[in-house]
Design a protein around this motif. Structure first.
Motif, PDB file in Angstrom:
ATOM      1  N   LEU A 201       0.828  -1.204   0.000  1.00 25.04           N
ATOM      2  CA  LEU A 201       0.000   0.000   0.000  1.00 25.04           C
ATOM      3  C   LEU A 201       0.864   1.255   0.000  1.00 25.04           C
ATOM      4  O   LEU A 201       0.585   2.220  -0.719  1.00 25.04           O
ATOM      5  CB  LEU A 201      -0.934   0.000   1.215  1.00 25.04           C
ATOM      6  CG  LEU A 201      -2.000  -1.097   1.283  1.00 25.04           C
ATOM      7  CD1 LEU A 201      -2.811  -0.954   2.564  1.00 25.04           C
ATOM      8  CD2 LEU A 201      -2.915  -1.059   0.062  1.00 25.04           C
ATOM      9  N   ASP A 202       1.912   1.247   0.819  1.00 25.66           N
ATOM     10  CA  ASP A 202       2.807   2.409   0.864  1.00 25.66           C
ATOM     11  C   ASP A 202       3.465   2.642  -0.492  1.00 25.66           C
ATOM     12  O   ASP A 202       3.567   3.782  -0.960  1.00 25.66           O
ATOM     13  CB  ASP A 202       3.880   2.200   1.928  1.00 25.66           C
ATOM     14  CG  ASP A 202       3.343   2.383   3.341  1.00 25.66           C
ATOM     15  OD1 ASP A 202       2.260   2.991   3.486  1.00 25.66           O
ATOM     16  OD2 ASP A 202       3.997   1.921   4.291  1.00 25.66           O
ATOM     17  N   ALA A 203       3.923   1.565  -1.118  1.00 26.65           N
ATOM     18  CA  ALA A 203       4.625   1.695  -2.393  1.00 26.65           C
ATOM     19  C   ALA A 203       3.712   2.178  -3.505  1.00 26.65           C
ATOM     20  O   ALA A 203       4.154   2.831  -4.450  1.00 26.65           O
ATOM     21  CB  ALA A 203       5.258   0.361  -2.783  1.00 26.65           C
ATOM     22  N   LEU A 204       2.424   1.863  -3.408  1.00 25.25           N
ATOM     23  CA  LEU A 204       1.451   2.227  -4.451  1.00 25.25           C
ATOM     24  C   LEU A 204       0.667   3.488  -4.106  1.00 25.25           C
ATOM     25  O   LEU A 204      -0.273   3.841  -4.825  1.00 25.25           O
ATOM     26  CB  LEU A 204       0.473   1.065  -4.664  1.00 25.25           C
ATOM     27  CG  LEU A 204       1.085  -0.281  -5.073  1.00 25.25           C
ATOM     28  CD1 LEU A 204       0.016  -1.368  -5.060  1.00 25.25           C
ATOM     29  CD2 LEU A 204       1.739  -0.197  -6.448  1.00 25.25           C
ATOM     30  N   SER A 205       1.047   4.162  -3.027  1.00 26.73           N
ATOM     31  CA  SER A 205       0.220   5.244  -2.486  1.00 26.73           C
ATOM     32  C   SER A 205       0.089   6.447  -3.408  1.00 26.73           C
ATOM     33  O   SER A 205      -0.765   7.307  -3.186  1.00 26.73           O
ATOM     34  CB  SER A 205       0.774   5.696  -1.130  1.00 26.73           C
ATOM     35  OG  SER A 205       2.084   6.222  -1.269  1.00 26.73           O
ATOM     36  N   GLY A 206       0.905   6.528  -4.453  1.00 24.93           N
ATOM     37  CA  GLY A 206       0.799   7.653  -5.371  1.00 24.93           C
ATOM     38  C   GLY A 206      -0.264   7.496  -6.443  1.00 24.93           C
ATOM     39  O   GLY A 206      -0.513   8.423  -7.208  1.00 24.93           O
ATOM     40  N   SER A 207      -0.925   6.330  -6.500  1.00 25.74           N
ATOM     41  CA  SER A 207      -1.907   6.076  -7.558  1.00 25.74           C
ATOM     42  C   SER A 207      -3.142   5.394  -7.009  1.00 25.74           C
ATOM     43  O   SER A 207      -3.065   4.273  -6.507  1.00 25.74           O
ATOM     44  CB  SER A 207      -1.286   5.201  -8.660  1.00 25.74           C
ATOM     45  OG  SER A 207      -2.287   4.725  -9.544  1.00 25.74           O
ATOM     46  N   ALA A 208      -4.287   6.056  -7.119  1.00 27.13           N
ATOM     47  CA  ALA A 208      -5.541   5.444  -6.697  1.00 27.13           C
ATOM     48  C   ALA A 208      -5.859   4.215  -7.534  1.00 27.13           C
ATOM     49  O   ALA A 208      -6.381   3.214  -7.020  1.00 27.13           O
ATOM     50  CB  ALA A 208      -6.683   6.460  -6.789  1.00 27.13           C
ATOM     51  N   LEU A 209      -5.530   4.251  -8.840  1.00 29.34           N
ATOM     52  CA  LEU A 209      -5.798   3.109  -9.701  1.00 29.34           C
ATOM     53  C   LEU A 209      -4.947   1.909  -9.283  1.00 29.34           C
ATOM     54  O   LEU A 209      -5.441   0.777  -9.224  1.00 29.34           O
ATOM     55  CB  LEU A 209      -5.526   3.460 -11.164  1.00 29.34           C
ATOM     56  CG  LEU A 209      -5.728   2.338 -12.187  1.00 29.34           C
ATOM     57  CD1 LEU A 209      -7.137   1.762 -12.115  1.00 29.34           C
ATOM     58  CD2 LEU A 209      -5.419   2.840 -13.601  1.00 29.34           C
ATOM     59  N   ALA A 210      -3.678   2.130  -8.973  1.00 31.08           N
ATOM     60  CA  ALA A 210      -2.818   1.035  -8.528  1.00 31.08           C
ATOM     61  C   ALA A 210      -3.339   0.433  -7.227  1.00 31.08           C
ATOM     62  O   ALA A 210      -3.355  -0.797  -7.053  1.00 31.08           O
ATOM     63  CB  ALA A 210      -1.384   1.537  -8.344  1.00 31.08           C
ATOM     64  N   LEU A 211      -3.782   1.271  -6.293  1.00 30.99           N
ATOM     65  CA  LEU A 211      -4.344   0.770  -5.036  1.00 30.99           C
ATOM     66  C   LEU A 211      -5.582  -0.076  -5.300  1.00 30.99           C
ATOM     67  O   LEU A 211      -5.767  -1.135  -4.680  1.00 30.99           O
ATOM     68  CB  LEU A 211      -4.677   1.931  -4.107  1.00 30.99           C
ATOM     69  CG  LEU A 211      -3.484   2.701  -3.525  1.00 30.99           C
ATOM     70  CD1 LEU A 211      -3.954   3.989  -2.859  1.00 30.99           C
ATOM     71  CD2 LEU A 211      -2.713   1.839  -2.528  1.00 30.99           C
ATOM     72  N   ASP A 212      -6.435   0.368  -6.218  1.00 29.08           N
ATOM     73  CA  ASP A 212      -7.646  -0.389  -6.541  1.00 29.08           C
ATOM     74  C   ASP A 212      -7.307  -1.741  -7.157  1.00 29.08           C
ATOM     75  O   ASP A 212      -7.921  -2.759  -6.824  1.00 29.08           O
ATOM     76  CB  ASP A 212      -8.531   0.407  -7.503  1.00 29.08           C
ATOM     77  CG  ASP A 212      -9.274   1.541  -6.822  1.00 29.08           C
ATOM     78  OD1 ASP A 212      -9.275   1.582  -5.583  1.00 29.08           O
ATOM     79  OD2 ASP A 212      -9.847   2.385  -7.531  1.00 29.08           O
ATOM     80  N   ILE A 213      -6.336  -1.756  -8.076  1.00 29.80           N
ATOM     81  CA  ILE A 213      -5.952  -3.016  -8.725  1.00 29.80           C
ATOM     82  C   ILE A 213      -5.375  -3.987  -7.694  1.00 29.80           C
ATOM     83  O   ILE A 213      -5.710  -5.179  -7.689  1.00 29.80           O
ATOM     84  CB  ILE A 213      -4.938  -2.752  -9.862  1.00 29.80           C
ATOM     85  CG1 ILE A 213      -5.589  -1.933 -10.984  1.00 29.80           C
ATOM     86  CG2 ILE A 213      -4.424  -4.071 -10.428  1.00 29.80           C
ATOM     87  CD1 ILE A 213      -4.584  -1.431 -12.020  1.00 29.80           C
ATOM     88  N   TYR A 214      -4.515  -3.475  -6.816  1.00 27.66           N
ATOM     89  CA  TYR A 214      -3.907  -4.329  -5.794  1.00 27.66           C
ATOM     90  C   TYR A 214      -4.967  -4.940  -4.870  1.00 27.66           C
ATOM     91  O   TYR A 214      -4.973  -6.150  -4.619  1.00 27.66           O
ATOM     92  CB  TYR A 214      -2.894  -3.524  -4.976  1.00 27.66           C
ATOM     93  CG  TYR A 214      -2.328  -4.293  -3.804  1.00 27.66           C
ATOM     94  CD1 TYR A 214      -1.381  -5.300  -3.995  1.00 27.66           C
ATOM     95  CD2 TYR A 214      -2.750  -4.031  -2.502  1.00 27.66           C
ATOM     96  CE1 TYR A 214      -0.872  -6.017  -2.926  1.00 27.66           C
ATOM     97  CE2 TYR A 214      -2.244  -4.736  -1.426  1.00 27.66           C
ATOM     98  CZ  TYR A 214      -1.311  -5.734  -1.642  1.00 27.66           C
ATOM     99  OH  TYR A 214      -0.820  -6.445  -0.581  1.00 27.66           O
ATOM    100  N   CYS A 215      -5.863  -4.101  -4.360  1.00 29.51           N
ATOM    101  CA  CYS A 215      -6.899  -4.601  -3.447  1.00 29.51           C
ATOM    102  C   CYS A 215      -7.813  -5.603  -4.152  1.00 29.51           C
ATOM    103  O   CYS A 215      -8.219  -6.612  -3.561  1.00 29.51           O
ATOM    104  CB  CYS A 215      -7.710  -3.431  -2.892  1.00 29.51           C
ATOM    105  SG  CYS A 215      -6.781  -2.362  -1.765  1.00 29.51           S
ATOM    106  N   TRP A 216      -8.127  -5.327  -5.399  1.00 29.77           N
ATOM    107  CA  TRP A 216      -8.981  -6.238  -6.179  1.00 29.77           C
ATOM    108  C   TRP A 216      -8.317  -7.594  -6.356  1.00 29.77           C
ATOM    109  O   TRP A 216      -8.940  -8.637  -6.123  1.00 29.77           O
ATOM    110  CB  TRP A 216      -9.285  -5.590  -7.523  1.00 29.77           C
ATOM    111  CG  TRP A 216      -9.890  -6.494  -8.552  1.00 29.77           C
ATOM    112  CD1 TRP A 216     -11.093  -7.134  -8.470  1.00 29.77           C
ATOM    113  CD2 TRP A 216      -9.332  -6.841  -9.819  1.00 29.77           C
ATOM    114  NE1 TRP A 216     -11.318  -7.866  -9.622  1.00 29.77           N
ATOM    115  CE2 TRP A 216     -10.257  -7.696 -10.464  1.00 29.77           C
ATOM    116  CE3 TRP A 216      -8.163  -6.485 -10.491  1.00 29.77           C
ATOM    117  CZ2 TRP A 216     -10.017  -8.233 -11.733  1.00 29.77           C
ATOM    118  CZ3 TRP A 216      -7.926  -6.994 -11.749  1.00 29.77           C
ATOM    119  CH2 TRP A 216      -8.849  -7.863 -12.360  1.00 29.77           C
TER     120      TRP A 216
END
Length: 281
Positions: free
Chosen positions: A189-204
């Motif tokens: 989450l910390d590493a992807l915190s600059g992109s809402a889309l990346a956070l969504d893909i990771y959680c999905w």
């Protein structure tokens, strides 16, 4: 580069202690808006799951103030932090500090003064909004936050606030969260915190891949755009979405090395994979 460092740590060391985070299952399938919303309502639908976000009012110290619809990476990170605290401590009442600066420190994000005002705006919007979430004939209607002590000032000051700086999750949101929280790796989450889309893909992917049984599943770009890409409305929205998704997916796979996802003609192939954090039992 932060994403490379996080990838190396995740591959070398399984998540333990503070590495573990949690999120709401439905929010792993349908995310908040990623860009600013015109108006006071947002609707996202993905297959059988859907979520409606309605902007609300919040008392900021001098009466009711109309809030926007929350959007972007910060509300996602804040919700994950709040959900993690709730799951770890088995409580719906969450300390959030007496200022946005203090809450950023609690989230482990020191020295980010430029984000104080953004976090304050987005947390106030999140606290005021009303969510409706649906899945296969069942609808949940709730505000995620039942009570919120507003941060009156953007900056730290010597003046003590009237309220102690707490947030209380609504019973409905809290109960669903506690029934089946989705474990995540906080380093990712910390590493992807600059992109809402990346956070969504990771959680999905964290929610989806380990649930696949038997044969792999192919998802076409059109269905992926329905789930993730309604914000793309330019001259060539399909291409714009596909290009953006591919860039962020590459980052996600760096911090979720067990994810078995392959780009194929027309979409993605999802294969059974271990979750980023093993489920207990």
């Amino acid at each position: 580069m932060a994403i490379i460092d996080a990838s190396a740590r995740i591959m070398e060391t399984p998540p333990t202690g503070n590495d573990m985070a949690f999120n709401h299952g439905i929010l792993c399938q349908v995310g908040l808006p990623r860009a600013k919303v015109d108006g006071s309502h947002f609707l996202r639908q993905s297959g059988d799951a859907w979520m409606s976000v309605q902007a609300g009012l919040l008392d900021e110290g001098k009466g009711p103030v109309q809030q926007p619809v929350p959007y972007g990476a910060l509300p996602r990170l804040a919700l994950a932090w709040v959900s993690t605290y709730a799951v770890r401590h088995k409580t719906a009442e969450i300390p959030i500090g007496e200022s946005a600066a203090e809450f950023l420190r609690m989230m482990g994000k020191d020295n980010q003064g430029a984000r104080y005002n953004t976090l304050r705006t987005q947390m106030h919007a999140l606290a005021a909004c009303r969510l409706q979430m649906g899945f296969k004939g069942r609808t949940w209607s709730a505000q995620p936050v039942e009570q919120f002590d507003a941060w009156i000032s953007d900056k730290e000051s010597d003046q003590r606030p009237l309220w102690p700086g707490t947030l209380r999750l609504s019973d409905s949101f809290y109960n669903i969260l506690m029934e089946s929280p989705v474990p995540l790796d906080n380093r990712a989450l910390d590493a992807l915190s600059g992109s809402a889309l990346a956070l969504d893909i990771y959680c999905w992917l964290a929610h989806r891949l380990h649930r696949i049984e038997g044969r792999p599943i192919t998802l076409h770009w059109r269905s992926l755009r329905d789930q993730f890409g309604q914000e793309y409305q330019g001259k060539n929205p399909d291409k714009d979405f596909k290009d953006a998704f591919r860039v962020q997916l590459e980052k996600v796979l760096m911090v979720y090395p067990d994810a078995k996802v392959k780009q194929v003609n027309g979409g993605l192939l999802l294969m059974p994979s271990r979750p980023p954090v093993p489920y207990k039992g």
